[in-house]
Design a protein around this motif. Sequence first.
Motif, PDB file in Angstrom:
ATOM      1  N   ARG A  77       4.477 -54.719  53.234  1.00 35.01           N
ATOM      2  CA  ARG A  77       5.552 -55.369  52.480  1.00 35.01           C
ATOM      3  C   ARG A  77       5.076 -56.106  51.240  1.00 35.01           C
ATOM      4  NH1 ARG A  77       9.432 -57.315  55.981  1.00 35.01           N
ATOM      5  NH2 ARG A  77      10.282 -58.404  54.176  1.00 35.01           N
ATOM      6  N   VAL A  78       3.828 -56.595  51.269  1.00 35.65           N
ATOM      7  CA  VAL A  78       3.295 -57.354  50.125  1.00 35.65           C
ATOM      8  C   VAL A  78       1.822 -56.984  49.953  1.00 35.65           C
ATOM      9  CG1 VAL A  78       2.928 -59.636  49.091  1.00 35.65           C
ATOM     10  CG2 VAL A  78       4.797 -59.309  50.730  1.00 35.65           C
ATOM     11  N   MET A  79       1.413 -56.878  48.703  1.00 38.36           N
ATOM     12  CA  MET A  79       0.010 -56.577  48.400  1.00 38.36           C
ATOM     13  C   MET A  79      -0.586 -57.746  47.613  1.00 38.36           C
ATOM     14  SD  MET A  79      -1.995 -53.910  48.894  1.00 38.36           S
ATOM     15  CE  MET A  79      -1.143 -52.335  48.805  1.00 38.36           C
ATOM     16  N   ILE A  80      -1.785 -58.166  48.015  1.00 37.76           N
ATOM     17  CA  ILE A  80      -2.535 -59.195  47.290  1.00 37.76           C
ATOM     18  C   ILE A  80      -3.784 -58.527  46.735  1.00 37.76           C
ATOM     19  CG2 ILE A  80      -3.812 -61.363  47.479  1.00 37.76           C
ATOM     20  CD1 ILE A  80      -1.978 -62.069  49.873  1.00 37.76           C
ATOM     21  N   ALA A  81      -3.982 -58.630  45.415  1.00 39.26           N
ATOM     22  CA  ALA A  81      -5.121 -57.955  44.789  1.00 39.26           C
ATOM     23  C   ALA A  81      -5.950 -58.960  44.003  1.00 39.26           C
ATOM     24  CB  ALA A  81      -4.627 -56.847  43.856  1.00 39.26           C
ATOM     25  N   GLY A  82      -7.241 -59.031  44.331  1.00 43.12           N
ATOM     26  CA  GLY A  82      -8.146 -59.934  43.615  1.00 43.12           C
ATOM     27  C   GLY A  82      -9.215 -59.148  42.889  1.00 43.12           C
ATOM     28  N   ALA A  83      -9.471 -59.515  41.632  1.00 40.51           N
ATOM     29  CA  ALA A  83     -10.520 -58.819  40.877  1.00 40.51           C
ATOM     30  C   ALA A  83     -10.995 -59.699  39.739  1.00 40.51           C
ATOM     31  CB  ALA A  83     -10.008 -57.484  40.347  1.00 40.51           C
ATOM     32  N   GLY A  84     -12.212 -59.410  39.286  1.00 37.35           N
ATOM     33  CA  GLY A  84     -12.774 -60.158  38.173  1.00 37.35           C
ATOM     34  C   GLY A  84     -12.959 -59.266  36.956  1.00 37.35           C
ATOM     35  N   GLY A  85     -13.315 -59.883  35.840  1.00 44.73           N
ATOM     36  CA  GLY A  85     -13.525 -59.128  34.601  1.00 44.73           C
ATOM     37  C   GLY A  85     -12.218 -58.602  34.034  1.00 44.73           C
ATOM     38  N   ALA A  86     -12.258 -57.400  33.478  1.00 44.00           N
ATOM     39  CA  ALA A  86     -11.032 -56.749  32.983  1.00 44.00           C
ATOM     40  C   ALA A  86     -10.262 -56.251  34.203  1.00 44.00           C
ATOM     41  CB  ALA A  86     -11.391 -55.587  32.061  1.00 44.00           C
ATOM     42  N   ALA A  87      -9.490 -57.173  34.793  1.00 45.88           N
ATOM     43  CA  ALA A  87      -8.990 -56.987  36.161  1.00 45.88           C
ATOM     44  C   ALA A  87      -7.679 -56.208  36.184  1.00 45.88           C
ATOM     45  CB  ALA A  87      -8.821 -58.349  36.826  1.00 45.88           C
ATOM     46  N   HIS A  88      -7.800 -54.890  36.198  1.00 45.45           N
ATOM     47  CA  HIS A  88      -6.613 -54.031  36.174  1.00 45.45           C
ATOM     48  C   HIS A  88      -6.156 -53.634  37.574  1.00 45.45           C
ATOM     49  CE1 HIS A  88     -10.422 -52.076  34.890  1.00 45.45           C
ATOM     50  NE2 HIS A  88     -10.272 -51.547  36.083  1.00 45.45           N
ATOM     51  N   LEU A  89      -6.868 -54.115  38.610  1.00 49.27           N
ATOM     52  CA  LEU A  89      -6.570 -53.693  39.987  1.00 49.27           C
ATOM     53  C   LEU A  89      -5.108 -53.948  40.370  1.00 49.27           C
ATOM     54  CD1 LEU A  89      -7.661 -52.591  42.691  1.00 49.27           C
ATOM     55  CD2 LEU A  89      -8.264 -54.940  43.293  1.00 49.27           C
ATOM     56  N   ALA A  90      -4.640 -55.183  40.164  1.00 51.68           N
ATOM     57  CA  ALA A  90      -3.268 -55.515  40.577  1.00 51.68           C
ATOM     58  C   ALA A  90      -2.250 -54.683  39.791  1.00 51.68           C
ATOM     59  CB  ALA A  90      -3.006 -57.009  40.378  1.00 51.68           C
ATOM     60  N   GLY A  91      -2.482 -54.507  38.513  1.00 55.72           N
ATOM     61  CA  GLY A  91      -1.545 -53.732  37.692  1.00 55.72           C
ATOM     62  C   GLY A  91      -1.489 -52.276  38.091  1.00 55.72           C
ATOM     63  N   LEU A 139       6.538 -50.109  45.024  1.00 50.47           N
ATOM     64  CA  LEU A 139       7.617 -51.059  44.718  1.00 50.47           C
ATOM     65  C   LEU A 139       7.493 -52.331  45.551  1.00 50.47           C
ATOM     66  CD1 LEU A 139      10.704 -48.691  44.364  1.00 50.47           C
ATOM     67  CD2 LEU A 139       9.475 -49.883  42.555  1.00 50.47           C
ATOM     68  N   MET A 140       6.456 -52.437  46.398  1.00 55.35           N
ATOM     69  CA  MET A 140       6.292 -53.718  47.111  1.00 55.35           C
ATOM     70  C   MET A 140       5.771 -54.758  46.126  1.00 55.35           C
ATOM     71  SD  MET A 140       2.941 -53.474  49.584  1.00 55.35           S
ATOM     72  CE  MET A 140       2.644 -51.725  49.798  1.00 55.35           C
ATOM     73  N   PRO A 141       6.072 -56.050  46.351  1.00 57.43           N
ATOM     74  CA  PRO A 141       5.578 -57.084  45.439  1.00 57.43           C
ATOM     75  C   PRO A 141       4.052 -57.122  45.447  1.00 57.43           C
ATOM     76  CG  PRO A 141       7.182 -58.000  47.000  1.00 57.43           C
ATOM     77  CD  PRO A 141       6.874 -56.607  47.463  1.00 57.43           C
ATOM     78  N   VAL A 142       3.472 -57.246  44.252  1.00 56.08           N
ATOM     79  CA  VAL A 142       2.016 -57.324  44.113  1.00 56.08           C
ATOM     80  C   VAL A 142       1.658 -58.692  43.538  1.00 56.08           C
ATOM     81  CG1 VAL A 142      -0.042 -56.340  43.033  1.00 56.08           C
ATOM     82  CG2 VAL A 142       1.838 -54.836  43.751  1.00 56.08           C
ATOM     83  N   ILE A 156       6.528 -53.515  34.790  1.00 53.85           N
ATOM     84  CA  ILE A 156       5.705 -53.395  36.000  1.00 53.85           C
ATOM     85  C   ILE A 156       5.163 -54.787  36.305  1.00 53.85           C
ATOM     86  CG2 ILE A 156       3.756 -52.231  37.114  1.00 53.85           C
ATOM     87  CD1 ILE A 156       5.853 -50.263  36.232  1.00 53.85           C
ATOM     88  N   PRO A 157       5.878 -55.562  37.135  1.00 51.92           N
ATOM     89  CA  PRO A 157       5.469 -56.956  37.337  1.00 51.92           C
ATOM     90  C   PRO A 157       4.316 -57.137  38.316  1.00 51.92           C
ATOM     91  CG  PRO A 157       7.449 -56.490  38.599  1.00 51.92           C
ATOM     92  CD  PRO A 157       7.136 -55.233  37.823  1.00 51.92           C
ATOM     93  N   VAL A 158       3.508 -58.146  38.024  1.00 46.97           N
ATOM     94  CA  VAL A 158       2.493 -58.649  38.962  1.00 46.97           C
ATOM     95  C   VAL A 158       2.645 -60.163  38.990  1.00 46.97           C
ATOM     96  CG1 VAL A 158       0.024 -59.017  39.358  1.00 46.97           C
ATOM     97  CG2 VAL A 158       0.834 -56.776  38.588  1.00 46.97           C
ATOM     98  N   GLY A 159       2.851 -60.720  40.158  1.00 51.13           N
ATOM     99  CA  GLY A 159       2.906 -62.175  40.287  1.00 51.13           C
ATOM    100  C   GLY A 159       1.494 -62.721  40.248  1.00 51.13           C
TER     101      GLY A 159
END
Length: 163
Positions: free
Chosen positions: A61-75, A82-85, A111-114
């Motif tokens: 239902r929900v995805m949490i994405a953590g990354a450093g640098g040019a952090a395109h992971l969540a996007g 369509l689950m909230p990221v 394309i939202p990322v919280g």
Amino acid sequence: MSNAALVGVVMGSKSDYDVMSAAVEILRALEIPHEARVLSAHRTPDELTAWVETSTARGMRVMIAGAGGAAHLAGVIAAKTLMPVLGVPIAATPLNGMDSLLSIVQMPKGIPVGTLAIGKAGAANAALLAAEILAGTDAALYKRLAAWRAARAQEVLEQKLPE
Ligand code: RP5
């Protein structure tokens, strides 16, 4: 915890786990089924895409994405589901997380990322926000979340300053 995971916690490298473990700890404390993975948007793009697609199909239902640098992971994840990221910027380069923060927060319209705070506070808050999202349709979780917050308030009220 991996059966019927409701929250996915993904990070671009094992080196991010020192920060992202703060999200996992909250999910454990609130007894939320979750799955944590290391997958990279640029180093393992095909495996990331496959995992996001299967996770969505399994009812995550929900995805949490953590990354450093040019952090395109969540996007990239947000582009595939369509689950909230929820994105957690990690200080992994000489720019101390500002690079990651701006990469995650400045998603183009559509394309939202919280986006949460840089580091462990952001990781913990991402898990709490995921819990709040799920608690809207889960009365038992709502009670656990309310108790968790009441306990934090009690901790503050019990704090004593030196005489
Ligand atoms: C990003 O590069 C990861 O999310 C991590 O924050 C950073 C450094 O990764 P490692 O070189 O430690 O694997 O992709």
